[in-house]
Scaffold this motif. Sequence first.
Motif, PDB file in Angstrom:
ATOM      1  N   SER A 497     -20.607  -1.608  -0.607  1.00 49.14           N
ATOM      2  CA  SER A 497     -21.160  -0.378  -0.045  1.00 49.14           C
ATOM      3  C   SER A 497     -21.916  -0.684   1.241  1.00 49.14           C
ATOM      4  CB  SER A 497     -22.107   0.272  -1.054  1.00 49.14           C
ATOM      5  OG  SER A 497     -23.242  -0.564  -1.262  1.00 49.14           O
ATOM      6  N   ASP A 498     -22.251   0.352   1.972  1.00 50.23           N
ATOM      7  CA  ASP A 498     -23.005   0.169   3.221  1.00 50.23           C
ATOM      8  C   ASP A 498     -24.333  -0.538   2.957  1.00 50.23           C
ATOM      9  OD1 ASP A 498     -20.976   1.437   4.553  1.00 50.23           O
ATOM     10  OD2 ASP A 498     -22.018   3.361   4.754  1.00 50.23           O
ATOM     11  N   VAL A 499     -24.994  -0.162   1.869  1.00 48.71           N
ATOM     12  CA  VAL A 499     -26.293  -0.775   1.592  1.00 48.71           C
ATOM     13  C   VAL A 499     -26.126  -2.232   1.165  1.00 48.71           C
ATOM     14  CG1 VAL A 499     -27.547   1.365   1.106  1.00 48.71           C
ATOM     15  CG2 VAL A 499     -26.288   0.233  -0.746  1.00 48.71           C
ATOM     16  N   GLU A 500     -25.054  -2.564   0.465  1.00 52.90           N
ATOM     17  CA  GLU A 500     -24.826  -3.959   0.084  1.00 52.90           C
ATOM     18  C   GLU A 500     -24.533  -4.814   1.313  1.00 52.90           C
ATOM     19  OE1 GLU A 500     -23.172  -3.534  -4.505  1.00 52.90           O
ATOM     20  OE2 GLU A 500     -21.769  -3.374  -2.845  1.00 52.90           O
ATOM     21  N   ILE A 501     -23.789  -4.278   2.261  1.00 54.37           N
ATOM     22  CA  ILE A 501     -23.532  -5.001   3.508  1.00 54.37           C
ATOM     23  C   ILE A 501     -24.837  -5.248   4.257  1.00 54.37           C
ATOM     24  CG2 ILE A 501     -22.443  -4.802   5.787  1.00 54.37           C
ATOM     25  CD1 ILE A 501     -20.168  -3.251   4.386  1.00 54.37           C
ATOM     26  N   ASP A 502     -25.721  -4.237   4.276  1.00 53.85           N
ATOM     27  CA  ASP A 502     -27.017  -4.411   4.937  1.00 53.85           C
ATOM     28  C   ASP A 502     -27.862  -5.446   4.208  1.00 53.85           C
ATOM     29  OD1 ASP A 502     -29.025  -3.213   7.004  1.00 53.85           O
ATOM     30  OD2 ASP A 502     -30.134  -3.286   5.106  1.00 53.85           O
TER      31      ASP A 502
END
Length: 614
Positions: A497-502
């Motif tokens: 997810s976007d938050v996991e990538i961040d």
Amino acid sequence: MAGKKKRVAMSALFLAILIVVAGCNSGQSNNSSSSGNSAANTSASASSNADTNSATASDAPKEKVKISLFLGNGANTKFPIGIQTDPVAKIIEEKTGVQIEITRNPQKDVAAQVNTMLASGDLDDITYVAGDYSQDIAKNVTAAAKSGQIIPLDDLVAKYAPDIMNNPVLKARTEFNKKYASPDGQLWSITTYGGTTLETRPSDGIFIRWDLYKQLGYPQINNDDDLIKLLSDMKKLEPKTKEGKPVYGVGGWFGEGSGWGEALFRYGYAWSRGYYGYPDLVAYYDAVNRDLYAKNAITDTDSPYWNGLRFAYKLNQAGLLDPDSATQHYDQADEKLKNGQYLMFFSGWQLGEPANYFKSVGEEYKGYVALPAFQGHGNIQAMVNETSGYQYVISKNCKNPEAAMRLINFLSTPEGSRLVNSGVEGQTWEMKDGKPAYTDAYVQESQSTSDWESTNLQTGLSLYNLLSPWSGNVISPFDKAYFNLNMEPGYISKNYSDVEIDAMAHYGVQNLTDIYLNSAKTVMFINYDSLFQPMSDELKTAAANINSYAYKNEFKVIFAKNDDQFAKAQKSFLDGVAKFKPDEVYNYYKTEMAKAKPVMDPIINEAEKNYPFK
């Protein structure tokens, strides 16, 4: 891919016995047409001569053998009743001559359902056996053996299971079962769904709204007080959802009753700190030190249990505990999590539920990531099932035990294990650059669906995987890829997810698992209690009384109005529980753990050599 996990009895989460019983009915077919991170895991290669010894389709009998299965493992899927015609079942039929029949689906209380089946003799050919304690499951198998309901498997394995006999790991499991899971030294069960597995994310951890954490500048979180402040600051940033529903720090489902109703502070909190609560509140497993928690957890006020209660009290004091927690049930709390109303949760298997909501309202940038473990604690990142997986035994009344063992043997091969974990080659997966990978069509479908039950029934994925001796997180010796292709780095990277990538960028790592491997000692859950001797009836009564007393009184602690009332409620609790012999119950766990560790630790030490744990 597995669908959403259902509730399961917490005490039987990691040990279950599958029994092949009550007549493997042989019958002629009606000719009906067909309607698994980069860290090294346990390798099944230890290693088999699977390619030269495996049964082939030509070895399958011309006459079809119908075997009914009761997959009462808290399975995600409600099967259609009758002969199964999904693609995986048809390949199993082609390879082994076995037609899989489902006669019933599991009820909410699987243990009670299985006990009724055992008492009445109304068993499917392959039946899952549950129990309130790990020892009770083994006790049921032993009782079945002593009463003549099942047959010893030594000769069948020797004649019809070359892929078990020629694989040192699987053969070692049979020797373990003869010594520790047998009434007489014979082999009565075959361990399945074993191996030591590494999770991409913590099985249970401190999952927080990462997008809000980012807005707050990624503050360092070192303890419970830091966490409560973080949740308070998050709530100020987002007091309501996009649809106007109130946002809380966390929610419980205390209305479910003793055990599951206490999951927030008794299980989830403890697991996120590296402890596992045994069925009886006096005892916790300390995963960092691989031993019993050093004190009686219900009388030691600094134990995982009391720290969990204290954390819930502080959440309530800060206005972060959902006020409905006192009475609501799991389904109600789960619905709020799905709707983005909770800023934190503990169970990793719930991760996909709020993600679907955020996507539906155009807020894909929102989501949850687990924090690394606090200093001195550990993320429970690995599950050791070398000796405590699921198991088969074969009924005395089985008309074709040879066919039953052929089925077991086929599922012991790399081909069979890949089949039940990842589906049929050419349909859900294919070879790409010499490695197995999901097809583009299946990846697209998996990213777009939220109805995993229907998807699994259509593809056959994850329907029968507990019948394989290898869990999906184990690496196949045949192609050096995970049996469950969900675990392959190429697939995982497509689904961050976007938050996991961040989060990976914040911690400076290339894959999610390294956040937890690099931050603190990552520890294993080890099912030592599979070797415990059963409690006496007197101690079982005492333990049940302790659990009942705790559930009736612990909420007085959580919902105390201030610190003085908390202290008074705590003292009253401790004075009251003393009459139920908590030290005697704890001493049982202490004694049994001391006997189990010398047996289990060498096995675990050998398994750990395959892992880059720190």
